[in-house]
Structure formats: C-alpha cells, structure tokens
Design a protein around this motif. Sequence first.
Motif, short mmCIF file in Angstrom:
data_model
loop_
_atom_site.label_atom_id
_atom_site.label_comp_id
_atom_site.label_asym_id
_atom_site.label_seq_id
_atom_site.Cartn_x
_atom_site.Cartn_y
_atom_site.Cartn_z
N ILE A 599 88.98 49.67 32.02
CA ILE A 599 88.60 51.08 32.09
C ILE A 599 88.38 51.56 33.53
O ILE A 599 88.23 52.76 33.75
CB ILE A 599 87.31 51.37 31.28
CG1 ILE A 599 86.12 50.58 31.83
CG2 ILE A 599 87.54 51.07 29.80
CD1 ILE A 599 84.79 50.95 31.20
N ASN A 600 88.38 50.65 34.48
CA ASN A 600 88.05 51.02 35.85
C ASN A 600 89.07 50.56 36.88
O ASN A 600 89.58 51.34 37.66
CB ASN A 600 86.68 50.45 36.24
CG ASN A 600 85.52 51.19 35.61
OD1 ASN A 600 85.54 52.41 35.51
ND2 ASN A 600 84.52 50.46 35.17
N SER A 601 89.33 49.28 36.93
CA SER A 601 89.98 48.68 38.09
C SER A 601 91.37 49.24 38.37
O SER A 601 91.83 49.21 39.51
CB SER A 601 90.05 47.16 37.93
OG SER A 601 90.97 46.80 36.91
N GLU A 602 92.04 49.75 37.34
CA GLU A 602 93.42 50.21 37.51
C GLU A 602 93.53 51.71 37.78
O GLU A 602 94.65 52.22 37.91
CB GLU A 602 94.22 49.87 36.25
CG GLU A 602 94.28 48.39 35.95
CD GLU A 602 94.77 48.08 34.55
OE1 GLU A 602 95.65 47.22 34.42
OE2 GLU A 602 94.28 48.72 33.59
N PHE A 603 92.39 52.40 37.88
CA PHE A 603 92.41 53.86 37.92
C PHE A 603 91.88 54.41 39.24
O PHE A 603 90.90 53.89 39.79
CB PHE A 603 91.60 54.42 36.75
CG PHE A 603 92.17 54.05 35.40
CD1 PHE A 603 93.14 54.84 34.81
CD2 PHE A 603 91.74 52.90 34.74
CE1 PHE A 603 93.67 54.50 33.58
CE2 PHE A 603 92.27 52.55 33.52
CZ PHE A 603 93.24 53.36 32.93
N HIS A 604 92.47 55.50 39.70
CA HIS A 604 92.03 56.11 40.96
C HIS A 604 90.68 56.79 40.83
O HIS A 604 89.98 56.97 41.82
CB HIS A 604 93.08 57.11 41.46
CG HIS A 604 93.12 58.40 40.69
ND1 HIS A 604 93.84 58.54 39.52
CD2 HIS A 604 92.51 59.59 40.91
CE1 HIS A 604 93.68 59.77 39.07
NE2 HIS A 604 92.88 60.43 39.89
N ASP A 605 90.31 57.17 39.61
CA ASP A 605 89.04 57.86 39.38
C ASP A 605 88.02 56.94 38.70
O ASP A 605 87.28 57.35 37.83
CB ASP A 605 89.25 59.13 38.56
CG ASP A 605 89.97 58.88 37.24
OD1 ASP A 605 90.49 57.76 37.04
OD2 ASP A 605 90.01 59.81 36.41
N GLN A 606 87.98 55.71 39.13
CA GLN A 606 87.09 54.72 38.55
C GLN A 606 85.63 55.04 38.85
O GLN A 606 85.32 55.64 39.88
CB GLN A 606 87.45 53.32 39.07
CG GLN A 606 87.36 53.19 40.57
CD GLN A 606 87.91 51.88 41.10
OE1 GLN A 606 87.31 51.24 41.93
NE2 GLN A 606 89.09 51.50 40.62
N ILE A 607 84.74 54.63 37.95
CA ILE A 607 83.30 54.78 38.17
C ILE A 607 82.67 53.46 38.61
O ILE A 607 81.49 53.42 38.97
CB ILE A 607 82.59 55.31 36.91
CG1 ILE A 607 82.90 54.43 35.70
CG2 ILE A 607 82.99 56.76 36.65
CD1 ILE A 607 82.09 54.77 34.47
#
Length: 619
Positions: A599-607
């Motif tokens: 849910i995070n590591s692959e995304f530019h808008d990670q939290i």
Amino acid sequence: MPSQSARPARSAFSVFSRSRLAALAVVTACGAAGTVLAVSPAHADTVAIHDIQGSTRLSPLAGQQVADVAGVVTGVRNYGSVKGFWFEDTAPDADPATSEGVFVFTGSAPTVKTGDAVKVSGTVSEYVPGGASSGNQSLTEITKPTVTVVSSGNAVPVTTIDSRSVPAAYAPAGDPAAQGSVNGLPLRPRAYALDYYESLEGQNVRIGSSRVVTATDPHTELWVTVRPRENRTERGGSRYGSYASQNGGRLQIQSLGAVADFPKADVGDTLAGTTEGPLDFNQYGGYTLVARELGTLEQGGLERETTRAQKSGELAVATYNVENLDPSDSTFAAHAAAIVDHLQAPDIVSLEEIQDNDGAKNSGTVASDVTVNKLIDAIVAAGGPRYEWRGIDPVDGQDGGEPGGNIRQVFLFNPDRVSFTDRAGGDATTPVGVVRTERGEPALTASPGRIDPASTAWKSSRKPLAGEFVFRGKTVFVIANHFASKGGDQALTSQYQPPTRSSETQRHAQAEEVNAFVKDILKVRRDADVIALGDINDFEFSGTAQRLEADGALWSAIKSLPKKERYTYDYQGNSQVLDQILVSPSIRKGPFAYDSVHINSEFHDQISDHDPQVLRLRP
C-alpha cells in the motif's frame, strides 16, 4: 542503500535544492558534500575528452591543466549551488572503456547552451560525492574553466542504453591491494554494469520506453529499469533477492528542466518514448540520467492491495512502520484507513516509529499517549475497532531515530478478539525475563517488558517490546522489534566491491539477543507460540535473519510467499524485504497465511515508506 538498502541519513535540503542533488557532485573544495582527491599540479598539452576520462575510474590527468579541449555542449545546469555544463567529443576513439563526455564546473550560471561547439581549458579534478569516507566512486570534471564558443546549433551526440548494452553481471571484485577498490581496475564495459555506466560518465545518453521500478519521490526523482525482465516482481518492480542480485538495469532519472514538469509515477508505470540527457553520478543513487528530454508517463494502473479478513478462528497479527508518527502529522486518517480497510483490522498490530507527544521537538518529553490515542480515535472514525494499546516509554534520547522524537514500538490490540496479560514491572531499563509457572507454562516476568535494554546491542537503537496475549484461551508471545538502520553502509555503486555493510554488526548482535530470548521461552515449552516481528532493517536472506532463525527457534514467514511477492520496501529501484514476521516452530507447522500488503512502497503518494505485513494463524 547505503549498500544494499534503506534509508541513509539525508540532510534537510529544500525540495528545490534536493531535487537538484546532482549539483552536490561537483563542488571544487573539500566541503561537507564531498571530497576532491589530492593530486599534484601538472600540465598537459591539448587533449581530447577520452584522454581525460581514461580507461579506469580515475583520470590519468587528474590535477593537470588541459587546454582547448573540444566538444559539443550536451546539457547545461544553471540551478542549485553548483552550476556547469556537460560537453562531449564528436570524434570518439575506438576504446569502449573511455567516456567521450565530461562535466565542466563553472561556479556561476554557464553562458553556453546545448548544441554549442566549445573549447575548454582548465584543471582536471576527481570529486567524491559524499566525501571519501562514503566509499563512493569519484566524478571526473574540469574546474576553473576558460570556455570559448566556436559555433552554435550543432547536433548533439547520443549513446543509447538498453537491455542489450547493459551487462547482466553487476560489478567486478575490487583490488585486494587497494582495500577492495575498483578505481584502479581497467574498465570492462561489456562485462559489468557498473563499468558500462562509468564508461559513459558525462556522455549524453538515451533510453527508450522504460518501466518505473521506484516511484517518484519528494526529491523529484524516480528509477526505471532498462532490463525489463530482470528479477521482475509481480507488480512491476525489480526484486532484490540476494547480495549478488543487484539489478544492473536500474537507472535513476532526474530532470534538467523544470521540476514542475516531472512525472508523478508509481511502480509499473512506463516512461514512454525518449528520455535523454547527460549521465551523471551523485551521492544518492550513483549513476543518474539528468534528462533534458523526459519521456511521457503512461500509467500502469497499480492499485493498493487489500488483504482478506481473518476468520473467526484465526488470529491476525500485523507489523506496520508508520514513519515517525507524531500528533502534528496529517496522516492519521490515512494510516487509520490503511489499518481498517487494507489490513482488515488485525487483532494485534505492532507499530514501529511511534514518536512522543511533541514529536521531533527535543523537550525531554517521552510519553506517547497523545500520539497513540489520536491514531486509535482515527481508526474508530474509519469504522474500525477501538483498539487498546501497550507500550513502554524509552529513556529520553537513548533509542535513536529522529532527534527529540523518541521513537518506539507499540502494541495495538482489539479487546473484542484478544486480551493482553498485564504483569507489572516493565519499564525502560528493567530487562524482561522468562519464568516457568506452577502449571509448567512459560510466562514473562513483566508484560509488556523490554529485552535486555542495557545491552550494547541496543545502543542508540530501539529495544524490543515483549508481551503476552491470549486468543481463545491460548497464549501467544509477541516481540515487537525495530532493529538498527543501514546508515553508514557503502552503496551498491561504491568504489569498494563488494561494498561493506558496517551497520549489520549491530543488527547481528540484536538478532542474537532476540533469538536467545525466544529460546528461553521454548526451553519451558517447546511448542509455545512465539512471534517476533517488526522493521528488522534487513533482508530475509541476510546474516541478521539467519541469526534470528538460529537453531530453528524462528523462521521468517515471508519466505512462504512466491519470490516475486517477497518485498516490503522499495529503494533505488530494488524491491526488497526489510519488515518481517518470524514465527516459532509450532506456528510454522501451520496452518498460517502470510501477506505483504503493498500500500505504500510502490506509490509516489505513500504515507509511509514501508508496506505492512499480516500473519493469520490458528494458535
């Protein structure tokens, strides 16, 4: 990575100056950002760029004055603290090891433009981004230049980088007589990826449509692969599966133009068409294509994963690094949605990087109840359960992390599904032990308690938090961990090959401590259910994991997944494992289910920069 992975310490540059980090690669004095190699002044007659670059990583003319070096300008950097331009010879030699391009440091905004034919006189220098102690390779440049423009509007030479040109092998072994450095070795660009990139240092290079393997980050950079089949993950990344699997097709992309135009890419997207510009080398990623021309982003449609809900008879245990969470952050609702919607409200959640109540303010505050309760309230607002929590406040400034933040691990648990066995006595400095009860069962002397907090293994690092839980009448021991970071390790692109992983010494000691504690529980009851989980800051194949697993006391359950799915973190184009859930033999026998929830590591808008992990078992 430092060397293989995650999270080197970075200075607090502004977004603008950090996005132009390549500028740090060419300062001309021995400053904090790097080191100029000491050389003896000399003079050289008129030479070509390939004579300056030479056939090793160090210029044979370093320290010498050169005159009327000819070439065509291929890129101009007129921003940041270091300004200059790249130029390239249009009459290359026949040696594939000698680059035809080089950077010229001007110190102020260059007056040349791309396509200008120029002659440059100046001093040849070798600069080490990050300083000599970083172990980085050096960058060849011309400093204190005198520049003459001969003509304008000339064609710009270009070299194409693709899957056929980049060798599969990553780097040669360093010279033992030079402490493992590759600097003096002849370049073999047809044999090794690092040698190939070095042979193009300073040249204008081009890539075609390439898959994104690390999302755009806050510093306006992303990573692509020019070897699309190289250790591809199920979702489009490049998996780092061993110390000999460095993925040479990875290439960092930055922009030589306006950062506002830089694409916001996720893993699996494609930078389509042509991306072209000079090949630079910087401290944070090594070889970098600084693009004059950027390809067009084509989205791959990657979506955040959702794990399945646990069944009534299954205990769901998760680990989630919430990245320096403190009450001032704006991410509470997003973290709550991640826990409720994507993790399906696990029964037990080990949270890493919970900060104290005033965050990075160095005030002496160590309590984190405001931080944790704010997250719990957000989870309820998101439709989740009202978790209860347990934790132990650290001694101020003793557990590492962001100064003043006092990060620690905290247990959340759903009291409707699982209970916590409270035993008094656990505090920041008292070690928890294991005893045998009158019924012959193992029990903690304090719950929650910290494992051997005075041990040097935990110096300036988080101490493991141990607790007893009861699910359907069965006791489960859970140990929440956040091992020492990889700060100080040499990069994969280091001049030292293989690079030194100095930080793992402390993690090895930490792993041995946790392994010994688990064995204390298993000595009392061989089939006790024990889970050690958290941000281990090391790979499932590492020496750290081997020490955690020693004598069969634990086993990293992420290894139950297909290899293409084994990753929790994405760093410099490598999808890799840092977060783990390790289980005792009774749990390994099963049945259990493991999920790395991306849910995070692959995304530019990670939290957070970590993906959470979930284990479902039947104690």
